[in-house]
Design an enzyme around this catalytic site. Structure first.
Site, PDB file in Angstrom:
ATOM      1  N   TYR A   1      22.697  49.769  49.407  1.00 51.10           N
ATOM      2  CA  TYR A   1      22.364  51.038  48.759  1.00 51.10           C
ATOM      3  C   TYR A   1      23.628  51.881  48.572  1.00 51.10           C
ATOM      4  CZ  TYR A   1      19.939  55.497  47.978  1.00 51.10           C
ATOM      5  OH  TYR A   1      19.489  56.676  47.450  1.00 51.10           O
TER       6      TYR A   1
ATOM      7  N   LYS B   1      24.516  61.201  63.248  1.00 50.53           N
ATOM      8  CA  LYS B   1      23.679  61.219  62.037  1.00 50.53           C
ATOM      9  C   LYS B   1      22.490  60.320  62.327  1.00 50.53           C
ATOM     10  CE  LYS B   1      23.884  60.717  57.031  1.00 50.53           C
ATOM     11  NZ  LYS B   1      22.597  60.076  56.867  1.00 50.53           N
TER      12      LYS B   1
ATOM     13  N   CYS C   1      12.507  18.972  78.019  1.00 50.74           N
ATOM     14  CA  CYS C   1      12.106  17.911  78.947  1.00 50.74           C
ATOM     15  C   CYS C   1      10.642  17.517  78.769  1.00 50.74           C
ATOM     16  CB  CYS C   1      12.358  18.357  80.384  1.00 50.74           C
ATOM     17  SG  CYS C   1      11.208  19.633  80.914  1.00 50.74           S
TER      18      CYS C   1
ATOM     19  N   ASP D   1      20.880  49.479  53.858  1.00 49.93           N
ATOM     20  CA  ASP D   1      21.679  50.681  53.605  1.00 49.93           C
ATOM     21  C   ASP D   1      23.049  50.381  53.009  1.00 49.93           C
ATOM     22  OD1 ASP D   1      19.544  51.845  54.702  1.00 49.93           O
ATOM     23  OD2 ASP D   1      20.573  52.731  56.427  1.00 49.93           O
TER      24      ASP D   1
HETATM   25  S1  IVH Z   1      23.024  68.189  58.165  1.00 53.05           S
HETATM   26  C1  IVH Z   1      22.782  70.580  54.213  1.00 53.05           C
HETATM   27  N1  IVH Z   1      23.068  66.796  60.355  1.00 53.05           N
HETATM   28  O1  IVH Z   1      21.238  62.897  56.776  1.00 53.05           O
HETATM   29  C2  IVH Z   1      23.081  69.474  55.126  1.00 53.05           C
HETATM   30  N2  IVH Z   1      21.924  65.888  58.506  1.00 53.05           N
HETATM   31  O2  IVH Z   1      22.438  61.933  54.303  1.00 53.05           O
HETATM   32  C3  IVH Z   1      21.942  69.132  55.950  1.00 53.05           C
HETATM   33  N3  IVH Z   1      20.847  63.736  58.939  1.00 53.05           N
HETATM   34  O3  IVH Z   1      19.587  65.088  54.643  1.00 53.05           O
HETATM   35  C4  IVH Z   1      22.105  67.928  56.709  1.00 53.05           C
HETATM   36  N4  IVH Z   1      21.449  63.572  61.039  1.00 53.05           N
HETATM   37  O4  IVH Z   1      18.271  64.044  56.664  1.00 53.05           O
HETATM   38  C5  IVH Z   1      22.659  66.845  59.088  1.00 53.05           C
HETATM   39  N5  IVH Z   1      23.162  65.673  62.394  1.00 53.05           N
HETATM   40  C6  IVH Z   1      22.746  65.748  61.130  1.00 53.05           C
HETATM   41  C7  IVH Z   1      21.959  64.716  60.554  1.00 53.05           C
HETATM   42  C8  IVH Z   1      21.581  64.826  59.229  1.00 53.05           C
HETATM   43  C9  IVH Z   1      20.772  63.006  60.052  1.00 53.05           C
HETATM   44  C10 IVH Z   1      20.245  63.362  57.656  1.00 53.05           C
HETATM   45  C11 IVH Z   1      19.549  64.478  56.962  1.00 53.05           C
HETATM   46  C12 IVH Z   1      20.337  64.656  55.696  1.00 53.05           C
HETATM   47  C13 IVH Z   1      20.865  63.278  55.487  1.00 53.05           C
HETATM   48  C14 IVH Z   1      22.030  63.250  54.534  1.00 53.05           C
END
Ligand code: IVH
Length: 696
Positions: free
Chosen positions: A38, A116, A403, A35
């Site tokens: 990336y 996240k 050993c 990541d």
């Molecule tokens: S909100 C329109 N909340 O992260 C916004 N996304 O890098 C919708 N993700 O597409 C996303 N945890 O797949 C939101 N607590 C969270 C999240 C989350 C993981 C992912 C999701 C999103 C991506 C963006």
């Protein structure tokens, strides 16, 4: 600042690499890039587009969701599934919040901060409370139907507690424990293991052509159809309907509060049991969201604060077999150094031999290394497509590499059948080390000699060593032998914390040993503590408590022998904790050596609370103290010990919760931070003086 690319060709190559990586990311089971690489590539593409807008590709990954990587299916989303923009530091987060304020013409009414999750986005439709369809994000406009597999995700129930019609959006992921289960199942069918929990989740979610029983989990972060209340309330409502959600997240009024919540999430990340790669900050109120709006790729009302990547790729240089102090034999990975969340990692655990064989990791492989919080770095898997030709599977040892004894393979963790006896050299070196009993002059060579001569097999034997015997050793002589015997004898008065450190109780180190000693005060009290009693010590959870209790039983014979040689088994200045503990010992010491309380107050036998130590609060609880820079006459470990002897709790980082910062020569950012936060500062000299006047 991120470097833009110099040529249009480099820019285009980067875009195609991003596309390949994204395809692998969203479709599993393999990952093409870690990541951090990336994110760096994406940032460079964006920087290039800023500098050369004319180079910008129409379908640039900076403009589209999923960078063209998501498999597009035929389920069209009710509303596009967008992505999120990222920030990586406080400054950029503040800029984001300022921009949002400008858009709104005022600060947002409230912000939420939630984890996240490092998984795959899905949209799940419920009709009259029944789960009817689940689709992946795809290109954001349409995704693949994964209803069958997603039904098994814990947290995404078949039936809600009420017959509502809603669309839930969230992340399907795999917990660390389930990742192991999934790899066990997969390798049992002869398939290569997944390299990373996210690939495992992706592979499992999309494995529609066969029955795959690997467990999945779900966490919702959005919902449509539950009215127009704040996001935080909607998540609470979802939880009430039976769907796992980010309910309970922090709701913040200011950027400072947001940052505190982000840091708290990052600090607790290692203990979650599943991967998160950042925090998501969102405007809580629908009116604010509406006003802020979205771009084609991401909303302006939300942002991801990415944490330093906890997983990186690097080359596995070799697999070494280590034998621990207790005779446990473990494979250890020697790695090409790689930076993971601010720390250079050069080795990682491979857990055990079964696991190693199952993960199919070989020397020479490019491997995924994960370091979650303070947990020891581990290898989650290998990139099989980059395996060098002619590589050989690793051969587990047939006999104990130290050993040459038999190996007990009845448990997952292999052990030399000689147990601690096999590890005598390590055990003795550990016992004598500077941070343990601090026996000067007892180095590795001498330890080898006394073991080879049959004089010493455990630490207690050290106290029986005599000058004439040692003087007869090669290059020893009368003078060094006398010095060494004196140093050994002098170590008998070390405090209990150091004895515990020296014994090398599994799952404890220096600071845990200090906490145990401070809590129980005497070895007798510690030995009679139950697993529940042990858990009263800060940082001791059920697993650690069980291990410590078992270790102490194991160590009892050597402890008894140490006692018979006159080694001190009490902690100076010990006073039982005031509240909670019903099992902590009182001042009556069972080993007859007195309770070492120095007349400052009675240790509670008559019901009077003892006067607090200098670093205890009024109520007797320890102050949180950070020592930064050098304290005259003390090593870093001794500084921390001193804090605890004075009744405090030593900590490595300064936060709002810190009570006192001891600042010595060479102190850096911690001292500045303490000043900024208005925390009490004590010069190192004053601290040293306090120690002199207080200690017994
Ligand atoms: S909100 C329109 N909340 O992260 C916004 N996304 O890098 C919708 N993700 O597409 C996303 N945890 O797949 C939101 N607590 C969270 C999240 C989350 C993981 C992912 C999701 C999103 C991506 C963006």
């Amino acid at each position: 600042m991120t470097e833009p690319f110099d040529t249009v060709d480099e820019y285009r190559t980067a875009i195609s690499q991003i596309r390949d990586a994204a395809a692998a990311y969203y479709s599993g089971p393999d990952l093409a890039m870690d990541d951090a690489d990336y994110d760096t590539l994406m940032a460079r593409v964006a920087a290039t587009e800023d500098r050369h807008p004319d180079w910008k590709a129409e379908d640039s990954p900076t403009e589209v969701v999923a960078a063209g990587g998501g498999v597009v299916g035929d389920v069209v989303h009710s509303e596009p599934m967008l992505s999120l923009d990222n920030v990586f530091d406080e400054d950029t987060l503040r800029k984001w919040a300022a921009r949002l304020e400008r858009l709104l013409g005022r600060p947002a009414a409230a912000y939420t901060v939630e984890p996240k999750i490092d998984g795959l986005a899905i949209a799940a439709r419920y009709e009259d409370g029944k789960l009817v369809q689940v689709a992946t994000r795809g290109d954001g406009r349409a995704g693949e139907d994964v209803t069958g597999q997603a039904r098994r995700a814990a947290g995404l129930p078949e039936q809600l507690t009420e017959p509502v019609t809603i669309e839930v959006r969230g992340e399907v992921f795999m917990t660390d424990a389930d990742f192991d289960v999934a790899n066990g199942m997969r390798t049992a069918t002869g398939e290569p293991p997944f390299a990373h929990p996210r690939s495992a989740a992706a592979g499992t979610l999309r494995a529609q052509d066969r029955t795959y029983d690997a467990p999945l989990s779900f966490l919702a972060y959005g919902v449509r159809g539950l009215g127009d209340g704040p996001h935080s309330a909607a998540m609470a409502e979802l939880a009430r309907l039976g769907v796992s959600s980010t309910d309970g997240m922090a709701v913040c009024a200011s950027v400072d509060d947001i940052l505190a919540a982000v840091h708290a999430l990052n600090a607790g990340r290692g203990a979650l049991g599943y991967g998160i790669d950042g925090a998501v900050i969102k405007a809580d109120q629908p009116a604010d969201r509406e006003l802020a709006g979205s771009s084609s790729r991401a909303p302006r009302w939300g942002i991801a604060y990415k944490f330093p990547a906890d997983t990186r790729t690097t080359r596995l240089k070799a697999i070494e077999v280590q034998v621990g102090r207790t005779g446990v034999i473990t494979p250890v990975a020697v790695l090409e150094p790689v930076q993971i969340s601010g720390v250079i990692v050069t080795s990682a655990t491979l857990h055990n031999f079964d696991d190693l064989v199952r993960r199919n990791v070989r020397p020479g492989d490019t491997v995924f290394v994960r370091r979650a919080g303070d947990v020891i770095p581990e290898i989650t898997g290998a990139k099989l497509d980059e395996r060098p030709p002619g590589s050989e599977p690793f051969e587990p040892p047939a006999r104990c590499p130290r050993c040459d004894g038999e190996i007990d393979r009845t448990q997952k963790r292999w052990r030399c059948t000689r147990g601690r006896a096999c590890g005598a050299r390590e055990a003795l070196a550990y016992y004598a080390a500077r941070d343990s009993m601090d026996i000067e002059g007892l180095g590795g060579k001498l330890i080898d000699m006394v073991i080879a001569a049959g004089l010493v097999t455990d630490p207690a034997d050290l106290y029986d060593l005599q000058v004439p015997t040692l003087a007869a050793f090669d290059r020893m002589g009368e003078v060094s032998a006398t010095k060494l015997v004196n140093a050994i004898q002098a170590s008998k008065t070390q405090p209990l914390a150091r004895v515990l450190t020296g014994l090398g109780v599994r799952m404890t180190g220096r600071s845990m040993s200090r906490r145990l000693a401070a809590h129980f005060g005497t070895m007798d009290a510690l030995l009679s503590a139950s697993v529940a009693d042990l858990q009263e010590v800060e940082g001791v959870g059920p697993e650690r408590a069980v291990t410590i209790a078992a270790e102490l039983v194991d160590l009892q014979p050597v402890i008894a022998r140490l006692v018979s040689r006159g080694v001190n088994m009490t902690e100076p200045n010990f006073r039982p904790r005031p509240a909670t503990s019903t099992s902590a010992p009182t001042s009556t010491s069972t080993d007859g050596s007195g309770d070492a309380s120095d007349g400052v107050g009675d240790a509670g036998a008559d019901g009077e609370p003892p006067a607090p130590l200098p670093l205890q609060r009024e109520d007797g609880t320890p102050m949180t103290v950070v020592v930064t820079g050098s304290v005259p006459g003390l090593t870093r470990n001794e500084g921390n010990e001193a804090v605890e002897r004075l009744g405090g709790r030593s900590s490595g980082s300064v936060s709002k919760k810190t009570d006192l910062v001891v600042v010595g020569e060479g102190a850096g950012s911690k001292a500045t931070k303490a000043e900024e936060l208005g925390i009490r500062i004590m010069p190192a000299e004053e601290f040293a003086e306090l120690l002199r006047t207080t200690s017994a």
